[in-house]
Design an enzyme around this catalytic site. Structure first.
Site, PDB file in Angstrom:
ATOM      1  N   ASP A   1      76.212  18.096  12.040  1.00  0.00           N
ATOM      2  CA  ASP A   1      76.938  17.471  13.162  1.00  0.00           C
ATOM      3  C   ASP A   1      77.914  16.389  12.697  1.00  0.00           C
ATOM      4  OD1 ASP A   1      75.935  18.997  15.243  1.00  0.00           O
ATOM      5  OD2 ASP A   1      74.307  17.620  15.719  1.00  0.00           O
TER       6      ASP A   1
ATOM      7  N   LYS B   1      66.147  19.288  17.947  1.00  0.00           N
ATOM      8  CA  LYS B   1      66.656  18.788  16.658  1.00  0.00           C
ATOM      9  C   LYS B   1      65.709  17.798  15.983  1.00  0.00           C
ATOM     10  CE  LYS B   1      71.530  19.348  17.849  1.00  0.00           C
ATOM     11  NZ  LYS B   1      72.860  18.738  17.856  1.00  0.00           N
TER      12      LYS B   1
HETATM   13  P1  NAP Z   1      69.828  12.712  22.750  1.00  0.00           P
HETATM   14  O1  NAP Z   1      69.257  12.670  21.381  1.00  0.00           O
HETATM   15  O2  NAP Z   1      68.937  12.999  23.898  1.00  0.00           O
HETATM   16  O3  NAP Z   1      70.527  11.270  22.994  1.00  0.00           O
HETATM   17  C1  NAP Z   1      71.107  10.932  24.212  1.00  0.00           C
HETATM   18  C2  NAP Z   1      71.746   9.537  24.162  1.00  0.00           C
HETATM   19  O4  NAP Z   1      72.459   9.365  25.369  1.00  0.00           O
HETATM   20  C3  NAP Z   1      70.763   8.390  24.045  1.00  0.00           C
HETATM   21  O5  NAP Z   1      71.348   7.357  23.313  1.00  0.00           O
HETATM   22  C4  NAP Z   1      70.567   7.980  25.501  1.00  0.00           C
HETATM   23  O6  NAP Z   1      70.284   6.583  25.652  1.00  0.00           O
HETATM   24  C5  NAP Z   1      71.935   8.234  26.077  1.00  0.00           C
HETATM   25  N1  NAP Z   1      71.870   8.594  27.497  1.00  0.00           N
HETATM   26  C6  NAP Z   1      71.185   9.605  28.061  1.00  0.00           C
HETATM   27  N2  NAP Z   1      71.392   9.626  29.382  1.00  0.00           N
HETATM   28  C7  NAP Z   1      72.197   8.575  29.673  1.00  0.00           C
HETATM   29  C8  NAP Z   1      72.742   8.056  30.872  1.00  0.00           C
HETATM   30  N3  NAP Z   1      72.498   8.632  32.057  1.00  0.00           N
HETATM   31  N4  NAP Z   1      73.538   6.958  30.804  1.00  0.00           N
HETATM   32  C9  NAP Z   1      73.804   6.386  29.600  1.00  0.00           C
HETATM   33  N5  NAP Z   1      73.298   6.804  28.431  1.00  0.00           N
HETATM   34  C10 NAP Z   1      72.509   7.909  28.465  1.00  0.00           C
HETATM   35  O7  NAP Z   1      71.017  13.771  22.867  1.00  0.00           O
HETATM   36  P2  NAP Z   1      71.973  14.313  21.691  1.00  0.00           P
HETATM   37  O8  NAP Z   1      71.345  15.480  21.037  1.00  0.00           O
HETATM   38  O9  NAP Z   1      72.390  13.154  20.873  1.00  0.00           O
HETATM   39  O10 NAP Z   1      73.197  14.875  22.544  1.00  0.00           O
HETATM   40  C11 NAP Z   1      74.123  14.006  23.162  1.00  0.00           C
HETATM   41  C12 NAP Z   1      75.367  14.758  23.566  1.00  0.00           C
HETATM   42  O11 NAP Z   1      76.059  15.209  22.410  1.00  0.00           O
HETATM   43  C13 NAP Z   1      75.107  16.004  24.411  1.00  0.00           C
HETATM   44  O12 NAP Z   1      75.928  15.951  25.528  1.00  0.00           O
HETATM   45  C14 NAP Z   1      75.520  17.173  23.533  1.00  0.00           C
HETATM   46  O13 NAP Z   1      76.172  18.157  24.309  1.00  0.00           O
HETATM   47  C15 NAP Z   1      76.530  16.526  22.603  1.00  0.00           C
HETATM   48  N6  NAP Z   1      76.623  17.221  21.299  1.00  0.00           N
HETATM   49  C16 NAP Z   1      77.764  17.923  21.014  1.00  0.00           C
HETATM   50  C17 NAP Z   1      77.900  18.558  19.801  1.00  0.00           C
HETATM   51  C18 NAP Z   1      79.163  19.335  19.485  1.00  0.00           C
HETATM   52  O14 NAP Z   1      79.160  20.101  18.523  1.00  0.00           O
HETATM   53  N7  NAP Z   1      80.230  19.132  20.205  1.00  0.00           N
HETATM   54  C19 NAP Z   1      76.865  18.500  18.851  1.00  0.00           C
HETATM   55  C20 NAP Z   1      75.714  17.773  19.179  1.00  0.00           C
HETATM   56  C21 NAP Z   1      75.598  17.143  20.410  1.00  0.00           C
HETATM   57  P3  NAP Z   1      68.785   5.966  25.596  1.00  0.00           P
HETATM   58  O15 NAP Z   1      68.557   5.592  24.144  1.00  0.00           O
HETATM   59  O16 NAP Z   1      68.859   4.799  26.484  1.00  0.00           O
HETATM   60  O17 NAP Z   1      67.862   7.042  26.081  1.00  0.00           O
END
Ligand code: NAP
Length: 307
Positions: free
Chosen positions: A126, A90
């Site tokens: 989103d 993304k």
């Molecule tokens: P991303 O850009 O990689 O961001 C991940 C976030 O989670 C960051 O803030 C990271 O913190 C934090 N994080 C990662 N591992 C962690 C851990 N072990 N403990 C605590 N915090 C942690 O990912 P994303 O694209 O935003 O996706 C996040 C989630 O949203 C995914 O699970 C995805 O399935 C879900 N999602 C769902 C939909 C839907 O339509 N339902 C749409 C989009 C995304 P740091 O800043 O410290 O790295």
């Protein structure tokens, strides 16, 4: 005699795009991800295409980060209508676009590319999908809520911007790397300048992922959203402990891999209302369909396809 239709592959790769053998109906849409095998988008979007009698198929594409640029160039040549982007594309995709809507620029991430006249146009659905999901699940609008978001990555940024645009009463951003929470809060500061909530707590706050800080904040929020990947893998804990949750809360987990994610289970244990991210997936996908085809999405057909 009726012509036999060529089935689409379960998962395509960059090698397939380079030596393209089309299916029937032709594959003109898809989702790029790594991993992508478990994406529910193909079943949801193919149901919509079929219902609307659009003679095209939507497929999965396993594309690694190093392959994204070439894959996008190839679908332009193959005259695709567009693609969805999921983990980890993304953010990287933004640099490969010819044009981007305002949302994409502010969030720094795109989840939809529409190919129009050979040009790549980026969108992010989103945040809007999230707002629709909250209205549907809890019968309440974001503007009436005090919201806590766990995470400051792509999904969290889209959700936070939506809360800001809809003038939520409060927004608390909690993140493992505190500086990322602070950066996001700083970017949204202007939206929260007005005095909406009378009381001792600020309308916009960044908070570290620490129990004491969260415990204090949780008494002053209505909705807690998990926008981290914690809960995606078997054996993961809840992103915050059940002991911090209370019955007055609404809990939304953006993860949809299980009906009862660890966060949803923790919330139910605490007596709170809770739901997983399937409704957000549905509504972001419906809006993507509307952007790509300029027509209303058959929501109920799409909902049934992923139930
Ligand atoms: P991303 O850009 O990689 O961001 C991940 C976030 O989670 C960051 O803030 C990271 O913190 C934090 N994080 C990662 N591992 C962690 C851990 N072990 N403990 C605590 N915090 C942690 O990912 P994303 O694209 O935003 O996706 C996040 C989630 O949203 C995914 O699970 C995805 O399935 C879900 N999602 C769902 C939909 C839907 O339509 N339902 C749409 C989009 C995304 P740091 O800043 O410290 O790295």
């Amino acid at each position: 005699m009726k012509k036999k239709r060529a089935a689409a592959k379960e998962v395509y790769t960059l090698a397939d795009l380079k030596d393209w053998h089309d299916a029937d109906p032709p594959v003109r849409l898809g989702v790029f991800g790594d991993p992508v095998e478990h994406s529910l988008s193909p079943q949801m979007q193919n149901a919509a295409l079929k219902h609307c009698k659009i003679e095209m198929q939507y497929a999965r594409f396993h594309i690694s980060p190093g392959e994204l640029r070439e894959a996008i160039e190839l679908i332009r040549k193959l005259e695709f209508v567009g693609v969805n982007l999921t983990i980890p594309h993304k953010i990287a995709a933004v640099g490969l676009l010819d044009a981007a809507e305002e949302n994409v620029k502010r969030i720094g991430a795109a989840n939809v590319i529409k190919i129009d006249g050979g040009k790549m146009h980026g969108f992010n659905t989103d945040g809007y999908g999230f707002a629709r999901a909250i209205r549907e699940e809890f019968s309440v609008d974001l503007r009436d809520l005090r919201v806590m978001i766990l995470g400051a990555g792509g999904a969290a940024r889209a959700i936070a911007l939506q809360c800001a645009k809809e003038n939520s009463e409060r927004l608390v951003i909690v993140n493992r790397s505190f500086e990322n929470a602070q950066k996001l809060a700083d970017e949204l500061r202007d939206f929260f300048a007005g005095p909406k909530v009378l009381g001792p707590v600020p309308r916009l706050q960044a908070v570290p992922l620490e129990e004491a800080a969260i415990r204090f904040q949780i008494a002053n929020v209505d909705l807690v959203v998990n926008a981290t990947p914690v809960g995606l893998n078997r054996g993961d804990p809840s992103p915050i402990p059940a002991r911090l949750l209370a019955p007055h809360l609404m809990i939304y987990d953006t993860i949809y891999s299980a009906e009862r994610t660890p966060f949803v289970s923790a919330a139910i244990e605490a007596g709170a209302r809770a739901t997983n991210g399937l409704s957000m997936l549905l509504h972001q996908g419906a809006l993507a369909f509307e952007i790509l085809f300029q027509r209303e999405a058959p929501i109920e057909v799409m909902r049934n396809a992923i139930r």
